[in-house]
Motif scaffolding. Structure first.
Motif, PDB file in Angstrom:
ATOM      1  N   ARG A 187       8.973 -15.801   8.322  1.00  0.00           N
ATOM      2  CA  ARG A 187       7.830 -15.977   9.350  1.00  0.00           C
ATOM      3  C   ARG A 187       6.636 -14.919   9.372  1.00  0.00           C
ATOM      4  O   ARG A 187       5.316 -14.997   9.245  1.00  0.00           O
ATOM      5  N   ALA A 188       6.992 -13.616   9.345  1.00  0.00           N
ATOM      6  CA  ALA A 188       5.942 -12.339   9.138  1.00  0.00           C
ATOM      7  C   ALA A 188       5.559 -12.324   7.836  1.00  0.00           C
ATOM      8  O   ALA A 188       4.300 -11.970   7.732  1.00  0.00           O
ATOM      9  N   GLU A 189       6.179 -12.735   6.772  1.00  0.00           N
ATOM     10  CA  GLU A 189       5.598 -12.654   5.346  1.00  0.00           C
ATOM     11  C   GLU A 189       4.455 -13.605   5.428  1.00  0.00           C
ATOM     12  O   GLU A 189       3.312 -13.255   4.735  1.00  0.00           O
ATOM     13  N   VAL A 190       4.436 -14.815   5.914  1.00  0.00           N
ATOM     14  CA  VAL A 190       3.192 -15.577   5.935  1.00  0.00           C
ATOM     15  C   VAL A 190       2.387 -15.545   7.288  1.00  0.00           C
ATOM     16  O   VAL A 190       1.698 -16.481   7.553  1.00  0.00           O
ATOM     17  N   GLY A 191       2.720 -14.759   8.062  1.00  0.00           N
ATOM     18  CA  GLY A 191       1.692 -14.235   9.201  1.00  0.00           C
ATOM     19  C   GLY A 191       1.825 -14.996  10.463  1.00  0.00           C
ATOM     20  O   GLY A 191       0.825 -15.131  11.069  1.00  0.00           O
ATOM     21  N   VAL A 200      -3.247  -7.758  13.417  1.00  0.00           N
ATOM     22  CA  VAL A 200      -3.527  -7.365  11.983  1.00  0.00           C
ATOM     23  C   VAL A 200      -2.313  -7.328  11.399  1.00  0.00           C
ATOM     24  O   VAL A 200      -1.387  -7.176  12.010  1.00  0.00           O
ATOM     25  N   GLY A 201      -2.408  -7.208  10.011  1.00  0.00           N
ATOM     26  CA  GLY A 201      -1.309  -7.064   9.263  1.00  0.00           C
ATOM     27  C   GLY A 201      -1.597  -5.298   8.917  1.00  0.00           C
ATOM     28  O   GLY A 201      -2.339  -4.870   8.791  1.00  0.00           O
ATOM     29  N   LEU A 202      -0.183  -4.657   8.522  1.00  0.00           N
ATOM     30  CA  LEU A 202      -0.207  -3.235   8.121  1.00  0.00           C
ATOM     31  C   LEU A 202       0.639  -3.136   6.879  1.00  0.00           C
ATOM     32  O   LEU A 202       1.760  -3.558   6.811  1.00  0.00           O
ATOM     33  N   LEU A 203       0.099  -2.264   5.886  1.00  0.00           N
ATOM     34  CA  LEU A 203       0.806  -1.857   4.853  1.00  0.00           C
ATOM     35  C   LEU A 203       0.964  -0.359   4.856  1.00  0.00           C
ATOM     36  O   LEU A 203      -0.082   0.407   5.033  1.00  0.00           O
ATOM     37  N   ARG A 204       2.019   0.086   4.688  1.00  0.00           N
ATOM     38  CA  ARG A 204       2.508   1.498   4.682  1.00  0.00           C
ATOM     39  C   ARG A 204       1.480   2.280   3.260  1.00  0.00           C
ATOM     40  O   ARG A 204       1.553   1.624   2.307  1.00  0.00           O
ATOM     41  N   VAL A 205       0.875   3.362   3.588  1.00  0.00           N
ATOM     42  CA  VAL A 205       0.210   4.056   2.735  1.00  0.00           C
ATOM     43  C   VAL A 205       1.221   4.785   1.544  1.00  0.00           C
ATOM     44  O   VAL A 205       1.247   4.698   0.492  1.00  0.00           O
ATOM     45  N   GLU A 206       2.213   5.664   2.352  1.00  0.00           N
ATOM     46  CA  GLU A 206       3.143   6.129   1.738  1.00  0.00           C
ATOM     47  C   GLU A 206       4.543   5.619   2.315  1.00  0.00           C
ATOM     48  O   GLU A 206       4.544   5.342   3.354  1.00  0.00           O
ATOM     49  N   GLU A 251      -2.217   1.016   6.569  1.00  0.00           N
ATOM     50  CA  GLU A 251      -3.718   0.403   6.183  1.00  0.00           C
ATOM     51  C   GLU A 251      -3.578  -1.009   6.686  1.00  0.00           C
ATOM     52  O   GLU A 251      -2.833  -1.866   6.740  1.00  0.00           O
ATOM     53  N   ILE A 252      -4.949  -1.313   7.535  1.00  0.00           N
ATOM     54  CA  ILE A 252      -5.093  -2.708   8.183  1.00  0.00           C
ATOM     55  C   ILE A 252      -5.251  -3.481   6.932  1.00  0.00           C
ATOM     56  O   ILE A 252      -6.247  -3.565   6.327  1.00  0.00           O
ATOM     57  N   VAL A 253      -4.362  -4.758   7.136  1.00  0.00           N
ATOM     58  CA  VAL A 253      -4.937  -5.835   6.005  1.00  0.00           C
ATOM     59  C   VAL A 253      -4.639  -6.892   6.640  1.00  0.00           C
ATOM     60  O   VAL A 253      -4.467  -7.324   7.874  1.00  0.00           O
ATOM     61  N   ASP A 254      -4.722  -8.012   5.768  1.00  0.00           N
ATOM     62  CA  ASP A 254      -4.640  -9.457   6.303  1.00  0.00           C
ATOM     63  C   ASP A 254      -3.092  -9.605   6.736  1.00  0.00           C
ATOM     64  O   ASP A 254      -2.220  -9.325   6.220  1.00  0.00           O
ATOM     65  N   PRO A 255      -2.826 -10.430   8.131  1.00  0.00           N
ATOM     66  CA  PRO A 255      -1.571 -10.616   8.555  1.00  0.00           C
ATOM     67  C   PRO A 255      -0.728 -11.535   7.533  1.00  0.00           C
ATOM     68  O   PRO A 255       0.472 -11.771   7.921  1.00  0.00           O
ATOM     69  N   VAL A 256      -1.491 -12.262   6.682  1.00  0.00           N
ATOM     70  CA  VAL A 256      -0.745 -13.045   5.767  1.00  0.00           C
ATOM     71  C   VAL A 256      -0.373 -12.351   4.613  1.00  0.00           C
ATOM     72  O   VAL A 256      -1.248 -12.229   3.768  1.00  0.00           O
ATOM     73  N   PHE A 257       0.962 -11.795   4.224  1.00  0.00           N
ATOM     74  CA  PHE A 257       1.270 -11.037   3.385  1.00  0.00           C
ATOM     75  C   PHE A 257       1.791 -11.888   2.076  1.00  0.00           C
ATOM     76  O   PHE A 257       1.410 -11.141   0.913  1.00  0.00           O
ATOM     77  N   TYR A 258       2.214 -13.117   2.141  1.00  0.00           N
ATOM     78  CA  TYR A 258       2.776 -13.933   1.116  1.00  0.00           C
ATOM     79  C   TYR A 258       2.220 -15.177   1.023  1.00  0.00           C
ATOM     80  O   TYR A 258       2.229 -15.846   2.196  1.00  0.00           O
ATOM     81  N   HIS A 259       1.906 -15.634  -0.128  1.00  0.00           N
ATOM     82  CA  HIS A 259       1.387 -17.260  -0.030  1.00  0.00           C
ATOM     83  C   HIS A 259       2.481 -17.948  -1.040  1.00  0.00           C
ATOM     84  O   HIS A 259       2.203 -17.498  -2.332  1.00  0.00           O
ATOM     85  N   PRO A 260       3.217 -18.749  -0.586  1.00  0.00           N
ATOM     86  CA  PRO A 260       4.230 -19.642  -1.405  1.00  0.00           C
ATOM     87  C   PRO A 260       3.098 -20.420  -2.333  1.00  0.00           C
ATOM     88  O   PRO A 260       2.005 -20.998  -1.575  1.00  0.00           O
ATOM     89  N   SER A 261       3.485 -20.944  -3.562  1.00  0.00           N
ATOM     90  CA  SER A 261       2.408 -21.633  -4.279  1.00  0.00           C
ATOM     91  C   SER A 261       2.690 -23.019  -3.721  1.00  0.00           C
ATOM     92  O   SER A 261       3.405 -23.602  -3.027  1.00  0.00           O
ATOM     93  N   ALA A 262       1.171 -23.682  -4.074  1.00  0.00           N
ATOM     94  CA  ALA A 262       1.081 -24.949  -3.163  1.00  0.00           C
ATOM     95  C   ALA A 262       2.042 -25.759  -3.708  1.00  0.00           C
ATOM     96  O   ALA A 262       2.436 -26.776  -2.937  1.00  0.00           O
ATOM     97  N   ALA A 263       2.396 -25.918  -4.890  1.00  0.00           N
ATOM     98  CA  ALA A 263       3.341 -27.069  -5.307  1.00  0.00           C
ATOM     99  C   ALA A 263       4.609 -26.679  -5.038  1.00  0.00           C
ATOM    100  O   ALA A 263       5.094 -27.724  -4.307  1.00  0.00           O
ATOM    101  N   ALA A 264       5.306 -25.479  -4.748  1.00  0.00           N
ATOM    102  CA  ALA A 264       6.519 -25.416  -4.116  1.00  0.00           C
ATOM    103  C   ALA A 264       6.362 -25.913  -2.740  1.00  0.00           C
ATOM    104  O   ALA A 264       7.425 -26.603  -2.001  1.00  0.00           O
ATOM    105  N   ARG A 265       5.191 -25.834  -1.963  1.00  0.00           N
ATOM    106  CA  ARG A 265       5.161 -26.198  -0.608  1.00  0.00           C
ATOM    107  C   ARG A 265       4.930 -27.516  -0.432  1.00  0.00           C
ATOM    108  O   ARG A 265       5.472 -28.354   0.764  1.00  0.00           O
ATOM    109  N   ASN A 266       4.751 -28.362  -1.279  1.00  0.00           N
ATOM    110  CA  ASN A 266       4.568 -29.778  -1.166  1.00  0.00           C
ATOM    111  C   ASN A 266       5.907 -30.536  -1.881  1.00  0.00           C
ATOM    112  O   ASN A 266       5.994 -31.668  -1.941  1.00  0.00           O
TER     113      ASN A 266
END
Lengths: 1001, 106
Positions: A857-861, A911-917, A986-1001
């Protein structure tokens, strides 16, 4: 030395020796002994060390008032610390150890504190250990912790049983002395349901020791008749060894019954906690004798006068050959008579009163030397008394005379045992003629109807002569019985001649003008080592309230709760403040009156019964297939399933990838399911949820948010409309019961005219989630229904059959993947679960647990209630404004969310966060700090990590956080404080991962 | 530990069977309410020493909410009554007046 007398001892059986050990030494007592009487009979004078100065301490009293005889009983898993020797009945094999000394009772290194006691008065800790600041953590605190505490707790699990017992009675009689027996007899004859509680194992109280004749009978015979009569009444129950420890509102009383002693096999019943509701309570708790304050009044051998005659009469134990009796009242002359009759020597009676009254003359006739207006100047000896010196009570302590003795029997008068009266707001008043705080019967504890809940009688009511005790007990009980609608007849009472006593004179300091230096050796609280000088010091330092002085000096704060010391301490305080004692008042009496073992409080609520675990229908399968459990609300859910030798982290990673690459199966039965139905159901849910639910079409699902009326997010979940008038609301696992109650509350208390019915059907259904690219193929292979994208579009549900089971299939997703949730009758949950697992083998599908669920759930925000929310977070903070209806005029929380504080642009937002190091997840809850300090020069916190995981599909750590102005600062690098330093993200969008539309349907 | 009689099921319940719900007869500030109305609803409580009207939930019993009139000082209970009312019933008010003649309903 103390020893067993050749004759006497009505409570002991001289033909039945009982073997026990004290500090490893083998000793023998008699059946009927207390541990204290057996120790005295064996010439053990020193039974412990005091708390602060480690001075030698001997037995002072004969009941729960004794401050000194604290023992650790038993060994191993039967070990019980801080037990009173005076209330412990001796039994075969008893093992007792004294406390608060090292290395031994005889040679205690802690005793060095006593040598420098002038340097360690009250408040010494507060003043000494405050500087230097750094020393507290590393030097002072470890040292004080080492010295603090009485006894040592057992290390092993208690093998014995404890239980609670509920009782409802018309009349509860507390105390089985003569007053209590009279009360129980009157009420029992009136047909009321009566329960009488007595803390000792014998009924009758002090009367058999203190009274010669009760009417024309010996007291023991009269008592035996009463007990026999009461035992014959079915409506009366007598319980010995049961101490009422607390009185609470509306006639609720807790009592601790000592059933076993730890002598039997492991698993025996030790204590029974009585939880009693009484229509009325008769308090017949008696009175407690006070010591007197003179120099070295704590040397072993200084005992309460009443206790001395108890040991002689009841146990046939002589505390010593020569006893000097010191008193300010007539009662102590009973001890003189008792000792003389037992053939023991009373070299002198030191009476502080200028005119002692007729009892002195009677004592003189026995050949006892009675001196009046005299006081004890000093007690000699450390481990035991060697002698005393006598001075004038009116003077300052000039020694007039010195004599040898082994025991000093003191009586400073009696204090009614008002503790239970005061627990529930019964008021006290100072009785000047009796020199005692007495219950004020015009201001008793009240019942729920405003009538008096408790009637206090006998010596607990300040009556000290037998005739007055009997009359008072009868009068008080008759009032109570009539108030309960009973017909009271006190016709059986013994005829007792009117008794007269010369008044006691209040003597708080002995001698009255005690030298300032010696006041530091005049003890008030024997267990906590509070001296006259400590109270005077507290007054000099500005303490006036008795509550403050108590806490500053620790007066009455030991395990005996100041039963012997309180009144003396308050009197010394009043004297130092130069105010009348009634103005000083008492400190607050709080339960428990005597100590209650933790086991008795817990009762049966331990182990698996402490808190029931909720299990889904598939629980046994999880357990058999490597479930690594975690508690979620009251449920247990698999965190992950371990295969072979893999670690928890490896299992979680495998489960996540299985969902993303093929399919995963999860037991979602714990999700709350609340059925809301009725003509006004839609309107009601429009108020409950921030979204518009009334427009949802049957067959469709909508993700909804629930806020409280403060505007803060409290729960979320998918709502499915089942029909025009019914909705199925899914809640979080932990939220189901709460949300059900929440809905009921609003329906019952605010919108009670709306036609809505709410029922929690969480456990009626098992629910199985199938997520991943192969989810549809997997489910379809079970056969029975079409699950194509047209048959069941996203955010819809249909009823049908799968593998022969009636099911409802929801197409909803918490992972971003193609996903279904299948609801089935709870009773069929395990069977369908097995079939789905089996079918999943063809599609490379595995089961997954809660941790994979969270990561996916976190991967998709997606937010998680309880991670991203903490009761102070609004939907707006989480960027969920799309779920807030703008059309509705009202919903719970709408108005509150318009407050300026909640609409401020500076609020911390998601927000989303990604570690710099680095490649490990950020610490949960780590704070982001600003590079600029606050206006006060403090580090400024500007955000907090709310969720943090290692994402297997992205192969990197991801995190979500609430950050001040966060969504406007994409790309900004923040510093987070962790245990080992600062890390950058680093502050990023909280949606980290987007499954492909085809897979979702 | 208080005991209160649930007006729905009639049981004289121990406090452990019940859950307190704070002051009764509050008026909810609905959407569009003014600031002071909202403040009154969310934060302002009478917290009296003496007669208090309060909400109770028979949570480990019949599940119903009810109201109680109680003295916060002496713990006396003047009466319990339905939660589905905007003000205390007359018989409860007269019982309070009987036992607290000087009491004024704020």
């Amino acid at each position: 030395m103390s020893t067993r007398l050749p004759t006497g001892g009505v409570l002991v059986d001289r033909n039945k020796p009982v073997r026990f050990s004290f500090n490893g030494k083998k000793m023998t007592g008699l059946e009927g002994d207390t541990l204290a009487s057996a120790l005295l009979a064996g010439n053990v004078r020193v039974v412990g060390r005091s708390f602060k100065y480690h001075r030698h301490r001997g037995i002072v009293g004969c009941g729960p008032e004794d401050p000194n005889g604290l023992m650790t009983l038993g060994t191993g898993n039967r070990l019980t610390p801080n037990q009173q020797a005076t209330t412990t009945r001796l039994f075969e094999g008893l093992s007792a150890r004294s406390q608060n000394h090292w290395p031994s009772l005889e040679f205690d290194l802690g005793g060095v504190v006593d040598k420098v006691s002038s340097l360690t008065p009250a408040g010494f800790y507060y003043k000494t250990f405050i500087q230097p600041r750094r020393a507290w953590k590393h030097v002072y605190e470890p040292l004080i912790r080492q010295a603090a505490g009485l006894g040592r707790p057992p290390r092993d699990r208690d093998p014995d049983l404890y239980e609670h017992f509920h009782a409802h009675v018309d009349l509860l009689v507390i105390g089985g002395g003569i007053s209590g027996l009279i009360a129980a007899s009157i009420a029992g004859r009136a047909g009321l349901r009566v329960l009488l509680l007595e803390q000792f194992w014998e009924l009758g109280g002090r009367t058999p020791v203190d009274v010669e004749m009760l009417g024309d009978e010996a007291p023991r015979d009269w008592i035996a008749e009463r007990v026999e009569e009461l035992n014959a009444l079915e409506n009366v129950h007598l319980r010995c060894r049961t101490c009422a420890v607390g009185v609470y509102d509306h006639g609720y009383v807790l009592a601790n019954e000592r059933v076993g002693e730890g002598t039997g096999d492991e698993g025996e019943l030790r204590n029974r906690l009585w939880r009693i509701r009484a229509r009325k309570i008769i308090l017949a708790s008696g009175a407690i004798e006070r010591p007197l304050c003179f120099v070295n009044n704590d040397v072993p051998g200084v005992m309460l006068a009443s206790a001395v005659r108890d040991y002689v009469t009841n146990f046939g134990v002589s505390p010593g050959d020569r006893t000097v009796v010191v008193t300010n009242n007539d009662d102590a002359y009973r001890t003189v008579n008792c000792l003389v009759r037992a053939g023991l020597d009373v070299p002198m009676v030191v009476d502080a009163r200028p005119v002692p009254g007729p009892v002195a003359a009677e004592a003189k006739e026995l050949g006892v030397n009675v001196v009046s207006n005299r006081a004890i100047a000093n007690v000699e000896g450390t481990k035991g008394i060697t002698g005393v010196s006598v001075c004038s009570q009116a003077g300052e302590g000039t020694v007039l005379e010195r004599l040898d003795c082994e025991v000093v029997a003191v009586s400073g008068g009696w204090s009614p045992a008002v503790h239970l009266w005061s627990h529930c707001s019964g008021r006290l008043r100072w009785d000047d003629t009796r020199a005692m705080f007495r219950p004020d019967r015009t201001r008793p504890p009240l019942a729920s109807d405003g009538e008096e809940q408790m009637v206090v009688v006998g010596s607990a009511n300040g009556m000290l002569q037998l005739d007055k005790v009997i009359a008072d007990a009868a009068e008080g009980t008759v009032t109570a019985v009539r108030a309960l609608g009973g017909d009271a007849d006190p016709g059986f009472l013994p005829e007792v001649a009117v008794q007269s006593e010369s008044p006691a004179s209040p003597v708080w300091l002995m001698p009255n003008g005690m030298d300032l230096r010696t006041r530091a050796k005049a003890w008030i609280d024997f267990q906590n080592d509070v001296k006259v000088s400590d109270i005077e010091l507290a007054v000099r330092e500005g303490f006036e309230s008795s509550e403050h002085v108590k806490r500053y000096t620790t007066l009455g704060m030991a395990t005996d709760q100041g039963k012997t010391s309180n009144i003396n301490g308050l009197a010394i305080l009043a004297r130092s403040l130069n105010t009348p004692i009634e103005q000083t008042g008492t400190t607050t009496f709080r339960p428990p009156y005597t100590a209650v073992p933790m086991g008795a409080i817990a009762g049966k609520a331990r182990g698996s019964l402490f808190k029931p675990t909720r299990r889904t229908p598939m629980d046994a399968w999880h357990d058999a297939n490597g479930a690594y459990w975690e508690p979620v609300g009251d449920w247990r859910r698999p965190y992950c399933y371990l295969q072979g030798e893999e670690s928890v982290d490896e299992a979680v990673r495998r489960e996540c990838l299985s969902v993303r690459r093929s399919a995963g199966i999860i037991d979602a039965s714990t999700l709350g399911k609340i059925l809301v139905s009725g003509p006004d159901a839609g309107r009601f849910l429009d108020m409950m949820y921030t979204n518009m639910m009334s427009t949802l079409r049957p067959g469709r699902c909508r993700y909804g948010l629930m806020c409280n009326d403060n505007g803060f997010l409290m729960d979320d979940g998918v709502v499915a409309r089942l029909s025009d008038e019914s909705f199925l609301c899914h809640t979080t696992t932990g939220g189901a019961d709460h949300i059900h109650g929440w809905m009921e509350e609003w329906l019952q208390t605010e919108w009670w005219d709306w036609q809505v019915h709410v029922v929690n059907i969480t456990e009626q259904f098992a629910q199985i989630g199938i997520a991943g690219p192969h989810a549809r193929k997997l489910l379809s292979s079970l056969g029975g229904m079409n699950l194509g994208a047209e048959d069941l579009p996203f955010m819809c549900w249909i009823d049908g059959q799968l593998a022969g089971h009636d099911v409802r299939v929801f197409r909803i997703s918490f992972s971003g993947e193609l996903s279904f949730e299948v609801a089935v009758r709870g009773s069929e949950g395990l069977e369908l679960w097995r079939k789905i697992i089996e079918a999943g083998q063809n599609f490379d599908a595995g089961v997954y647990g809660t941790e994979a669920l969270h990561i996916l759930r976190a991967e998709v925000g997606f937010i998680m209630i309880g991670d991203e929310t903490d009761g102070t977070v609004t939907p707006q903070d989480l960027g969920l404004t799309w779920a807030l209806s703008r059309k509705k005029e009202d919903f719970l929380g709408k108005r509150a969310q318009e407050r300026s504080y909640l609409t401020s642009p500076d609020r911390w937002r998601l927000v989303g966060l990604l570690r710099v190091e680095g490649n490990t997840p950020l610490a949960h809850g780590a704070y982001a700090v600003s590079s600029e300090n606050s206006e006060f020069g403090h580090t400024r916190m500007i955000g907090r990590v709310t969720s943090s995981y290692y994402s297997p599909i992205l192969d990197r750590p991801i995190a979500m956080a609430l950050v001040e102005n966060g969504p406007e600062m994409q790309g900004t690098i923040l510093e987070f404080v962790e245990k080992d330093g600062r890390v950058r993200a680093e502050i990023v969008d909280p949606v980290f991962y987007h499954p492909s539309a085809a897979a979702r349907n | 530990m208080l005991k209160l009689t649930c007006p729905y099921c009639g049981i004289e319940a121990d406090e452990t069977e019940l859950h307190g719900g704070g002051e009764a007869h509050l008026e909810r500030a609905a959407g569009g309410a003014g600031d002071s109305e909202l403040e009154q609803y969310l934060f302002i409580r009478s917290n009296p020493r003496g007669v208090h009207f309060e909400r109770w939930h028979h949570i480990h019993g019949c599940g119903k909410w009810f109201h109680a009139a109680r003295c916060t000082e002496t713990m006396e209970v003047f009466g319990t009554y339905s939660a589905q009312t905007l003000r205390p019933p007359e018989n409860t008010l007269s019982e309070i007046k009987r036992r607290r003649p000087n009491w004024v309903n704020a």
